[in-house]
Design an enzyme around this catalytic site. Sequence first.
Site, PDB file in Angstrom:
ATOM      1  N   LYS A  77      -3.292  -3.690 -15.521  1.00  0.00           N
ATOM      2  CA  LYS A  77      -4.376  -3.409 -14.545  1.00  0.00           C
ATOM      3  C   LYS A  77      -4.062  -2.113 -13.793  1.00  0.00           C
ATOM      4  CE  LYS A  77      -4.277  -5.525 -10.373  1.00  0.00           C
ATOM      5  NZ  LYS A  77      -4.367  -4.630  -9.205  1.00  0.00           N
ATOM      6  N   CYS A  92      -6.376  -6.298  -2.061  1.00  0.00           N
ATOM      7  CA  CYS A  92      -5.734  -7.482  -1.464  1.00  0.00           C
ATOM      8  C   CYS A  92      -5.381  -7.236   0.003  1.00  0.00           C
ATOM      9  CB  CYS A  92      -4.444  -7.805  -2.213  1.00  0.00           C
ATOM     10  SG  CYS A  92      -4.765  -8.650  -3.755  1.00  0.00           S
ATOM     11  N   PRO A 135      -2.473   1.879   4.617  1.00  0.00           N
ATOM     12  CA  PRO A 135      -3.054   3.169   5.026  1.00  0.00           C
ATOM     13  C   PRO A 135      -3.214   4.107   3.829  1.00  0.00           C
ATOM     14  CG  PRO A 135      -0.741   3.057   5.634  1.00  0.00           C
ATOM     15  CD  PRO A 135      -1.096   1.703   5.101  1.00  0.00           C
ATOM     16  N   LEU A 144      -0.881   9.136   3.152  1.00  0.00           N
ATOM     17  CA  LEU A 144      -0.108   9.931   2.173  1.00  0.00           C
ATOM     18  C   LEU A 144      -1.047  10.536   1.121  1.00  0.00           C
ATOM     19  CD1 LEU A 144       3.013   7.617   1.697  1.00  0.00           C
ATOM     20  CD2 LEU A 144       2.717   9.546   3.270  1.00  0.00           C
ATOM     21  N   ASP A 204       4.838  -7.134  -6.475  1.00  0.00           N
ATOM     22  CA  ASP A 204       3.761  -7.908  -7.102  1.00  0.00           C
ATOM     23  C   ASP A 204       4.261  -9.183  -7.790  1.00  0.00           C
ATOM     24  OD1 ASP A 204       1.849  -4.979  -8.144  1.00  0.00           O
ATOM     25  OD2 ASP A 204       2.148  -5.939  -6.210  1.00  0.00           O
TER      26      ASP A 204
HETATM   27  C1  EPZ Z   1      -0.103  -0.110  -5.900  1.00  0.00           C
HETATM   28  O1  EPZ Z   1      -0.751  -0.232  -4.655  1.00  0.00           O
HETATM   29  C2  EPZ Z   1      -0.526  -1.324  -6.701  1.00  0.00           C
HETATM   30  N1  EPZ Z   1      -1.974  -1.302  -6.882  1.00  0.00           N
HETATM   31  C3  EPZ Z   1      -0.118  -2.598  -5.965  1.00  0.00           C
HETATM   32  O2  EPZ Z   1      -0.460  -3.701  -6.813  1.00  0.00           O
HETATM   33  C4  EPZ Z   1       1.394  -2.586  -5.772  1.00  0.00           C
HETATM   34  O3  EPZ Z   1       1.762  -3.718  -4.998  1.00  0.00           O
HETATM   35  C5  EPZ Z   1       1.816  -1.310  -5.027  1.00  0.00           C
HETATM   36  O4  EPZ Z   1       1.335  -0.150  -5.742  1.00  0.00           O
HETATM   37  C6  EPZ Z   1       3.329  -1.190  -4.899  1.00  0.00           C
HETATM   38  O5  EPZ Z   1       3.911  -1.228  -6.162  1.00  0.00           O
HETATM   39  C7  EPZ Z   1      -2.515  -0.497  -7.826  1.00  0.00           C
HETATM   40  O6  EPZ Z   1      -1.830   0.239  -8.506  1.00  0.00           O
HETATM   41  C8  EPZ Z   1      -4.015  -0.566  -7.986  1.00  0.00           C
HETATM   42  P1  EPZ Z   1       1.672   1.970  -2.427  1.00  0.00           P
HETATM   43  P2  EPZ Z   1      -0.735   1.003  -3.603  1.00  0.00           P
HETATM   44  O7  EPZ Z   1       0.840   3.122  -1.999  1.00  0.00           O
HETATM   45  O8  EPZ Z   1      -0.813   2.275  -4.332  1.00  0.00           O
HETATM   46  C9  EPZ Z   1       2.610   2.530   2.142  1.00  0.00           C
HETATM   47  C10 EPZ Z   1      -1.415  -5.772  -7.343  1.00  0.00           C
HETATM   48  O9  EPZ Z   1      -1.141  -6.916  -6.972  1.00  0.00           O
HETATM   49  N2  EPZ Z   1       1.603   3.599   2.109  1.00  0.00           N
HETATM   50  O10 EPZ Z   1       2.775   2.192  -3.398  1.00  0.00           O
HETATM   51  O11 EPZ Z   1      -1.725   0.711  -2.550  1.00  0.00           O
HETATM   52  C11 EPZ Z   1       1.954   1.163   2.024  1.00  0.00           C
HETATM   53  O12 EPZ Z   1       1.551   0.710   3.291  1.00  0.00           O
HETATM   54  C12 EPZ Z   1      -1.454  -4.641  -6.343  1.00  0.00           C
HETATM   55  O13 EPZ Z   1      -1.649  -5.447  -8.549  1.00  0.00           O
HETATM   56  C13 EPZ Z   1       1.450   4.400   3.240  1.00  0.00           C
HETATM   57  O14 EPZ Z   1       2.126   4.217   4.247  1.00  0.00           O
HETATM   58  O15 EPZ Z   1       0.723   0.821  -2.991  1.00  0.00           O
HETATM   59  C14 EPZ Z   1       3.053   0.319   1.454  1.00  0.00           C
HETATM   60  O16 EPZ Z   1       3.907  -0.089   2.512  1.00  0.00           O
HETATM   61  C15 EPZ Z   1      -1.203  -5.114  -4.919  1.00  0.00           C
HETATM   62  N3  EPZ Z   1       0.509   5.380   3.221  1.00  0.00           N
HETATM   63  C16 EPZ Z   1       3.849   1.285   0.572  1.00  0.00           C
HETATM   64  O17 EPZ Z   1       3.418   2.614   0.966  1.00  0.00           O
HETATM   65  C17 EPZ Z   1      -0.254   5.626   2.102  1.00  0.00           C
HETATM   66  O18 EPZ Z   1      -1.073   6.581   2.135  1.00  0.00           O
HETATM   67  C18 EPZ Z   1       3.608   1.116  -0.917  1.00  0.00           C
HETATM   68  O19 EPZ Z   1       2.223   1.247  -1.122  1.00  0.00           O
HETATM   69  C19 EPZ Z   1      -0.075   4.804   0.967  1.00  0.00           C
HETATM   70  C20 EPZ Z   1       0.861   3.803   0.991  1.00  0.00           C
END
Ligand code: EPZ
Length: 418
Positions: free
Chosen positions: A22, A116, A122, A125, A305
């Site tokens: 996905k 979710c 946020p 980034l 996840d």
């Molecule tokens: C991706 O989400 C995945 N979703 C998530 O899978 C997964 O849990 C996550 O990466 C971590 O591996 C998709 O790829 C569609 P992140 P994403 O940006 O990109 C912080 C599932 O169950 N952050 O890596 O949203 C954020 O708050 C889903 O399949 C900022 O602070 O995750 C978090 O603490 C759930 N500012 C951390 O980074 C930002 O601009 C990791 O988030 C972006 C993120």
Amino acid sequence: MEKYIINGGNRLYGGVNIQTAKNSVLPILAASVLTDKKVRILNIPQITDVKNMVKILGCLGCKTAYNGNDIVIDSSSASCCEIPGTLAHELRSSIFLLGPVIARFRRAKIAYPGGCDIGLRPVDLHLNGLKRLGVKITEQNGYILCSCEKLAGNEIMLDCPSVGATENIMLAAVKAQGTTVIKNAAREPEIEDLQKFLNCIGGRISGAGSGTITVEGVKDLGGCNYLPIADRIEAGTFLIAAAMCGGEIEAKGIYAENISSLLHKLRENGCKISVKNDKINICSKSRLTSVKSIETQPYPGFPTDLQAQMTALCCICNGNSIITENLFETRFKYVPELRKMGADITVAGRSAFVRGIEKFKGASVVSCDLRGGAALVISALAAEGKSEVIDLSHIDRGYGQFEYKLRSLGADITRAAI
Ligand code: EPZ
């Protein structure tokens, strides 16, 4: 609304084909906006998030056509640069469209993404990275408005290795003028898969999988046929289900190195695991021993996840465990539902403290997010007696044919309307 009716206690046996990932298919679908040539994405999973992403592409003017399990996208007539709020709220990955839409049209308008409810999530980034490439960004009444004269390559240092921000910046930089270097980039296998897809349509990207990604901007992109990687989280969910229910299953189409942190923990639990090419075999014959601690980390650490599924497994192991969720603020919402099944688990801050019990008891539980819902399903399969898992809308976002695959392994699970 729908529910699963599950009669627990069956051991699981047999093979299960793992769907394409996905979290790889979604950014690749977004990337298809970058080119005016046709792309064919092979064997896409039949899940709601993919269906909603395809609907968004349609709103942008892309022509999409399903062909069996494949999808063909023709973005040559794409002209709209606004992602509708109703759809943007449906899935987190709508935010990945910012990069390609700006790269194609120099403008973009999107409502804050959904997905979710596992934390603040946020997008700072994402936006800071795009600003480094020359994008002007304002935020108005819940919408993000972007525009730029031209995209110019730059060096971007991410405060944390965000998967989505890494992907969004790659998707904008691929057609920027000059070179972009993304430092402290996410290293997930899905990032490497996106690099491979973009290079397949003519991009010039290197370094994905390491912490530094280099993107040489190109003027034009072509088309291609592309098979995304297997879903390591779906595979991990089935492996944990077999560990909890007992039995022996083989996950097919998944490479062990993509979930090595999980396999290491399952071996520590006492499961027998063998690997041959893209097949992982797991055998669990007796009650498992708890692992002392699990800390979710960015890849290659233990995946957030799989945190809910692994916590469910810890609940019925012999011994105590501490599970710490380091990525998202509120990713333990499934815990009160596990308690209804008899779990002895206490959450304090970012950690869950688990005392192993013999077995779950069947109960009626409510799924409140994608991976928490999956954890409730596999707990019900391992439980003594009958359970109901209510509200399948979250699970359907990420697991295609979930009950069919589980039934093929011997589970007693049926879907019913409420
Ligand atoms: C991706 O989400 C995945 N979703 C998530 O899978 C997964 O849990 C996550 O990466 C971590 O591996 C998709 O790829 C569609 P992140 P994403 O940006 O990109 C912080 C599932 O169950 N952050 O890596 O949203 C954020 O708050 C889903 O399949 C900022 O602070 O995750 C978090 O603490 C759930 N500012 C951390 O980074 C930002 O601009 C990791 O988030 C972006 C993120």
